[in-house]
Design an enzyme around this catalytic site. Sequence first.
Site, PDB file in Angstrom:
ATOM      1  CG  HIS A   2      -3.349   3.164   2.397  1.00 26.57           C
ATOM      2  ND1 HIS A   2      -3.863   2.696   1.204  1.00 26.57           N
ATOM      3  CD2 HIS A   2      -3.304   2.085   3.230  1.00 26.57           C
ATOM      4  CE1 HIS A   2      -4.125   1.404   1.312  1.00 26.57           C
ATOM      5  NE2 HIS A   2      -3.790   1.009   2.536  1.00 26.57           N
ATOM      6  CB  CYS A  38      -0.936  -0.005   1.203  1.00 28.85           C
ATOM      7  SG  CYS A  38      -1.960  -1.490   1.322  1.00 28.85           S
ATOM      8  CG  ASN A  53      -6.546  -1.354   1.607  1.00 28.58           C
ATOM      9  OD1 ASN A  53      -5.884  -0.922   0.665  1.00 28.58           O
ATOM     10  ND2 ASN A  53      -5.982  -1.759   2.729  1.00 28.58           N
TER      11      ASN A  53
END
Length: 341
Positions: free
Chosen positions: A259, A123, A289
């Site tokens: 994020h 990520c 996500n």
Amino acid sequence: MTALPTPTGPQPAIGITAVGAYAPAQVIPNAHYAAYLDTTDEWIVSRSGIRERRHATEGETTSHLGVQAVRDLMDRYPGALDGVDLVLCATSSPDAMFPSTAALIAGQVGLKGAAAMDLSVACSGFLYALSVAQAMVAAGTARRALVIGAEVMSRVVDQQDRNTAILFGDGAGAVVVGPVPAGTGFQSFVLGADSAGGPSLFLRGVCGALPDGTPMGPYLEQNGREVFKFAVRILGDSAEEAMRRAGGRVQDIDWLIPHQANVRIIQAACERFGLPLERAVTNLDRYGNTSAASIPLALAEAVRDGRIQPGQLLLLAGFGGGLSWGAAALRWSCPSAGAGA
């Protein structure tokens, strides 16, 4: 935490000159998981903030999503790829170990012959890729760089695992990094990783176990409690360090673009910074996500709807497997106008 060395002497202004994004059309609401897993829409929303996510359909690969994001960028900013001679793709779900997903995308968007490579930092990958692009353009190794974050996380997550299946989605975002007006562009980068946290979040490659003996199965595995604690701490620490190196404070930023992992992590970061949640760009309620794609997806959306304007100070911050982290301060100069914007 590792910060990049402070430059000495005049530095060229390097920033983002175009942005695009793409998400698959297939919407997976929380009710999909409630139908066969021990969960409910209320449980998922209360613990993550996610209401739905997108999943790639058969035939949609990571490179396909990346190509669509680049084409969106090209539609909105005609001529944006002129002079691009470097393509970077941040992904944890590549089409293949090689050829690189970056090369596969480059060949389909008219950049045959450009240098191309993937970055695998989970990520945090998009921020790592931005820092590489900025450094290579500033050094004259590349004229302009196309940076992509693209993922099909739905294929590396066990769809029978309540702890991970509900969290992840698919998507892609793309930006062009190149010269920008003096006083704008990237002001600082902070990057770091600590492999001691690796057993808390990992995805198998060619080995059956991590160096410490932690066994790895075929799907992504996550210790949610440990990752949450790490994320709350590192998001705040890296963001504050990035702003310190940029000569300011987190309170000076116009937009925090974090994020998109968990709304509670973002809320905790805003509370620590003294920022209203409204100054954080969030869209995880609709996308979940998307790993390396999450920051460019959120950035593209906020540029597209006019929230982000030239002259504003942005802070991009992420964390992920590794365990890794990254943050960047950026003075925005890219216009939001463009075809379909």
